[in-house]
Design a protein around this motif. Structure first.
Motif, PDB file in Angstrom:
ATOM      1  N   LEU A 243       0.827  -1.206   0.000  1.00 19.62           N
ATOM      2  CA  LEU A 243       0.000   0.000   0.000  1.00 19.62           C
ATOM      3  C   LEU A 243       0.862   1.257   0.000  1.00 19.62           C
ATOM      4  O   LEU A 243       0.481   2.274  -0.577  1.00 19.62           O
ATOM      5  N   GLU A 244       2.015   1.182   0.639  1.00 19.43           N
ATOM      6  CA  GLU A 244       2.933   2.323   0.602  1.00 19.43           C
ATOM      7  C   GLU A 244       3.327   2.616  -0.831  1.00 19.43           C
ATOM      8  O   GLU A 244       3.337   3.781  -1.262  1.00 19.43           O
ATOM      9  N   ALA A 245       3.649   1.596  -1.588  1.00 20.21           N
ATOM     10  CA  ALA A 245       4.015   1.790  -2.991  1.00 20.21           C
ATOM     11  C   ALA A 245       2.838   2.358  -3.781  1.00 20.21           C
ATOM     12  O   ALA A 245       3.023   3.167  -4.687  1.00 20.21           O
TER      13      ALA A 245
ATOM     14  N   LEU B  29       2.773   6.017  -3.332  1.00 18.13           N
ATOM     15  CA  LEU B  29       3.888   6.751  -3.931  1.00 18.13           C
ATOM     16  C   LEU B  29       3.592   7.185  -5.364  1.00 18.13           C
ATOM     17  O   LEU B  29       4.072   8.239  -5.789  1.00 18.13           O
ATOM     18  N   PHE B  30       2.839   6.413  -6.109  1.00 18.41           N
ATOM     19  CA  PHE B  30       2.580   6.759  -7.512  1.00 18.41           C
ATOM     20  C   PHE B  30       1.776   8.057  -7.663  1.00 18.41           C
ATOM     21  O   PHE B  30       2.211   8.959  -8.387  1.00 18.41           O
ATOM     22  N   PRO B  31       0.622   8.205  -7.003  1.00 16.99           N
ATOM     23  CA  PRO B  31      -0.093   9.482  -7.173  1.00 16.99           C
ATOM     24  C   PRO B  31       0.682  10.659  -6.579  1.00 16.99           C
ATOM     25  O   PRO B  31       0.595  11.781  -7.083  1.00 16.99           O
ATOM     26  N   TRP B  32       1.450  10.395  -5.532  1.00 13.49           N
ATOM     27  CA  TRP B  32       2.259  11.465  -4.948  1.00 13.49           C
ATOM     28  C   TRP B  32       3.296  11.941  -5.955  1.00 13.49           C
ATOM     29  O   TRP B  32       3.502  13.145  -6.128  1.00 13.49           O
ATOM     30  N   ALA B  33       3.952  11.005  -6.639  1.00 17.73           N
ATOM     31  CA  ALA B  33       4.981  11.380  -7.607  1.00 17.73           C
ATOM     32  C   ALA B  33       4.377  12.142  -8.785  1.00 17.73           C
ATOM     33  O   ALA B  33       4.985  13.078  -9.308  1.00 17.73           O
ATOM     34  N   VAL B  34       3.167  11.787  -9.191  1.00 10.19           N
ATOM     35  CA  VAL B  34       2.531  12.464 -10.321  1.00 10.19           C
ATOM     36  C   VAL B  34       2.105  13.875  -9.938  1.00 10.19           C
ATOM     37  O   VAL B  34       2.220  14.805 -10.740  1.00 10.19           O
TER      38      VAL B  34
ATOM     39  N   ILE C   8       7.191  17.137   1.972  1.00  8.18           N
ATOM     40  CA  ILE C   8       7.403  16.972   3.422  1.00  8.18           C
ATOM     41  C   ILE C   8       6.393  15.988   4.000  1.00  8.18           C
ATOM     42  O   ILE C   8       6.736  15.131   4.822  1.00  8.18           O
ATOM     43  N   GLY C   9       5.147  16.072   3.555  1.00  8.26           N
ATOM     44  CA  GLY C   9       4.131  15.128   4.031  1.00  8.26           C
ATOM     45  C   GLY C   9       4.474  13.684   3.687  1.00  8.26           C
ATOM     46  O   GLY C   9       4.319  12.780   4.513  1.00  8.26           O
ATOM     47  N   MET C  10       4.976  13.459   2.482  1.00  6.18           N
ATOM     48  CA  MET C  10       5.343  12.093   2.089  1.00  6.18           C
ATOM     49  C   MET C  10       6.579  11.632   2.846  1.00  6.18           C
ATOM     50  O   MET C  10       6.687  10.455   3.197  1.00  6.18           O
ATOM     51  N   MET C  11       7.517  12.512   3.119  1.00  2.61           N
ATOM     52  CA  MET C  11       8.702  12.117   3.880  1.00  2.61           C
ATOM     53  C   MET C  11       8.316  11.741   5.316  1.00  2.61           C
ATOM     54  O   MET C  11       8.881  10.802   5.887  1.00  2.61           O
TER      55      MET C  11
END
Length: 124
Positions: free
Chosen positions: A78-80, A83-88, A99-102
């Motif tokens: 689920l972490e992965a 990561l995809f929508p965050w990167a987009v 910062i939120g993702m870190m």
């Protein structure tokens, strides 16, 4: 009255799908029997995914390690997925999103370190 000719492509599609499904299921079994690859033994027929026999006393004790590893796998899977929508969307969220993702990844890293230290990942 309903014109049944418009359902003909659907029926053809369903017939082909059932035919292909049956071929993908029964053809490998038939080929393995014809070529001699069908050689069941106790090791091949043993349980390999869950780690304990499927049909035994329901109140018997079993090892929980398999379930802990499976839950850990789902957590990091689920972490992965996050990561995809965050990167987009990083160009829109900018530093706040980064910062939120870190923080999110840091919490997961602390959880992984704790799990590792407690020996939940050691398979015996």
């Amino acid at each position: 009255m309903v014109d049944l000719e418009q359902y003909l492509p659907i029926l053809i599609f369903l017939f082909i799908a059932v035919l292909l499904s049956a071929a993908f299921v029964f053809l490998p079994m038939g080929v393995s029997r014809l070529t001699g690859a069908h050689n069941p033994n106790a090791e091949k027929l043993s349980e390999y995914e869950c780690g304990f026999p499927a049909f035994e006393e329901p109140r018997s004790q079993f090892d929980v390690k398999f379930y802990l590893v499976a839950i850990s796998f789902l957590l990091f899977d689920l972490e992965a997925a996050f990561l995809f929508p965050w990167a987009v969307s990083l160009e829109f969220t900018q530093w706040t999103g980064w910062i939120g993702m870190m923080v999110f990844l840091g919490i997961l890293a602390i959880g992984l370190a704790y799990e590792w230290k407690m020996g939940a990942l050691d398979w015996q």
